[in-house]
Design a protein around this motif. Structure first.
Motif, PDB file in Angstrom:
ATOM      1  N   MET A   1       0.836  -1.209   0.000  1.00 25.09           N
ATOM      2  CA  MET A   1       0.000   0.000   0.000  1.00 25.09           C
ATOM      3  C   MET A   1       0.869   1.257   0.000  1.00 25.09           C
ATOM      4  N   LEU A   2       1.856   1.280   0.884  1.00 27.29           N
ATOM      5  CA  LEU A   2       2.729   2.444   0.989  1.00 27.29           C
ATOM      6  C   LEU A   2       3.495   2.690  -0.309  1.00 27.29           C
TER       7      LEU A   2
ATOM      8  N   VAL B   1       1.961   7.032  12.720  1.00 26.51           N
ATOM      9  CA  VAL B   1       0.626   6.471  12.536  1.00 26.51           C
ATOM     10  C   VAL B   1       0.599   5.166  13.322  1.00 26.51           C
ATOM     11  N   ALA B   2      -0.294   5.081  14.298  1.00 25.19           N
ATOM     12  CA  ALA B   2      -0.433   3.876  15.118  1.00 25.19           C
ATOM     13  C   ALA B   2      -1.571   3.039  14.564  1.00 25.19           C
ATOM     14  N   MET B   3      -1.355   1.721  14.517  1.00 27.14           N
ATOM     15  CA  MET B   3      -2.411   0.825  14.033  1.00 27.14           C
ATOM     16  C   MET B   3      -2.559  -0.338  14.998  1.00 27.14           C
ATOM     17  N   SER B   4      -3.796  -0.843  15.076  1.00 27.48           N
ATOM     18  CA  SER B   4      -4.066  -1.972  15.955  1.00 27.48           C
ATOM     19  C   SER B   4      -5.187  -2.803  15.363  1.00 27.48           C
ATOM     20  N   GLY B   5      -5.113  -4.103  15.595  1.00 27.76           N
ATOM     21  CA  GLY B   5      -6.093  -5.023  15.041  1.00 27.76           C
ATOM     22  C   GLY B   5      -7.441  -4.936  15.706  1.00 27.76           C
ATOM     23  N   SER B   6      -8.473  -5.023  14.887  1.00 34.31           N
ATOM     24  CA  SER B   6      -9.836  -4.961  15.420  1.00 34.31           C
ATOM     25  C   SER B   6     -10.186  -6.214  16.204  1.00 34.31           C
TER      26      SER B   6
ATOM     27  N   ALA C   1      -1.886  10.065  13.741  1.00 31.75           N
ATOM     28  CA  ALA C   1      -3.086   9.438  13.174  1.00 31.75           C
ATOM     29  C   ALA C   1      -3.148   8.002  13.686  1.00 31.75           C
ATOM     30  N   THR C   2      -4.347   7.412  13.646  1.00 28.67           N
ATOM     31  CA  THR C   2      -4.514   6.014  14.050  1.00 28.67           C
ATOM     32  C   THR C   2      -5.347   5.282  13.004  1.00 28.67           C
TER      33      THR C   2
ATOM     34  N   ALA D   1      -3.844   6.391   3.181  1.00 31.34           N
ATOM     35  CA  ALA D   1      -3.490   7.664   2.546  1.00 31.34           C
ATOM     36  C   ALA D   1      -4.012   8.843   3.359  1.00 31.34           C
ATOM     37  N   ARG D   2      -5.238   8.739   3.865  1.00 35.95           N
ATOM     38  CA  ARG D   2      -5.796   9.816   4.703  1.00 35.95           C
ATOM     39  C   ARG D   2      -4.975   9.998   5.985  1.00 35.95           C
ATOM     40  N   ALA D   3      -4.562   8.890   6.596  1.00 38.75           N
ATOM     41  CA  ALA D   3      -3.755   8.963   7.819  1.00 38.75           C
ATOM     42  C   ALA D   3      -2.401   9.620   7.537  1.00 38.75           C
ATOM     43  N   ILE D   4      -1.823   9.305   6.392  1.00 34.67           N
ATOM     44  CA  ILE D   4      -0.532   9.911   6.023  1.00 34.67           C
ATOM     45  C   ILE D   4      -0.720  11.403   5.758  1.00 34.67           C
ATOM     46  N   ASN D   5      -1.776  11.757   5.057  1.00 38.80           N
ATOM     47  CA  ASN D   5      -2.054  13.177   4.791  1.00 38.80           C
ATOM     48  C   ASN D   5      -2.291  13.936   6.093  1.00 38.80           C
ATOM     49  N   GLN D   6      -3.024  13.314   7.020  1.00 39.07           N
ATOM     50  CA  GLN D   6      -3.264  13.925   8.328  1.00 39.07           C
ATOM     51  C   GLN D   6      -1.932  14.143   9.059  1.00 39.07           C
ATOM     52  N   SER D   7      -1.013  13.213   8.889  1.00 44.53           N
ATOM     53  CA  SER D   7       0.282  13.283   9.563  1.00 44.53           C
ATOM     54  C   SER D   7       1.264  14.217   8.871  1.00 44.53           C
ATOM     55  N   ALA D   8       1.014  14.519   7.595  1.00 42.56           N
ATOM     56  CA  ALA D   8       1.950  15.326   6.823  1.00 42.56           C
ATOM     57  C   ALA D   8       2.150  16.715   7.413  1.00 42.56           C
TER      58      ALA D   8
END
Length: 125
Positions: free
Chosen positions: A19-20, A76-81, A100-101, A112-119
């Protein structure tokens, strides 16, 4: 953008890396927080995408270390549902300074939205 991707699950790393790269980023991988922090010490990155629940050094520890040692790096932090406390964990990551999370699984558009938020990230040291 140079991105450090930290996740203990090889399949997750493979999917998120694709994705990245599809979004035009250069990706460096680490299999857990300890290796991720070592990689960060060796080479500069613009963004860290990290899982929260990992062996050895968890994502929250990674996040706190980045905020102390590399305050200008976006995270950007991610965690499994699948984890009952994923939402609370991600909320806590935000309070610790994640820019972003993301709750797994997520789409390329959400990433992409999380990266844009972090930019636009600008931490005050």
């Amino acid at each position: 953008m140079r991105v450090l991707l930290i996740d203990d699950e090889p399949m997750v790393r493979k999917i998120v890396r694709r994705m990245l790269e599809r979004l035009g980023h250069t990706v460096v991988e680490a299999e857990n927080g300890r290796f991720g922090l070592n990689e960060l010490a060796k080479s500069a990155v613009d963004l860290v995408v990290t899982d929260i629940i990992m062996p050895e050094v968890e994502g929250l520890e990674v996040l706190m270390a980045i905020r102390q040692q590399y305050p200008s790096v976006a995270v950007v932090a991610m965690s499994g549902s699948g984890h009952a406390s994923a939402f609370n964990t991600l909320d806590f990551a935000s309070k610790l300074g994640a820019t972003a999370t993301l709750e797994k699984p997520f789409t390329c558009d959400a990433l992409a939205r999380a990266i844009n938020q972090s930019a636009g990230h600008q931490m005050v040291a």
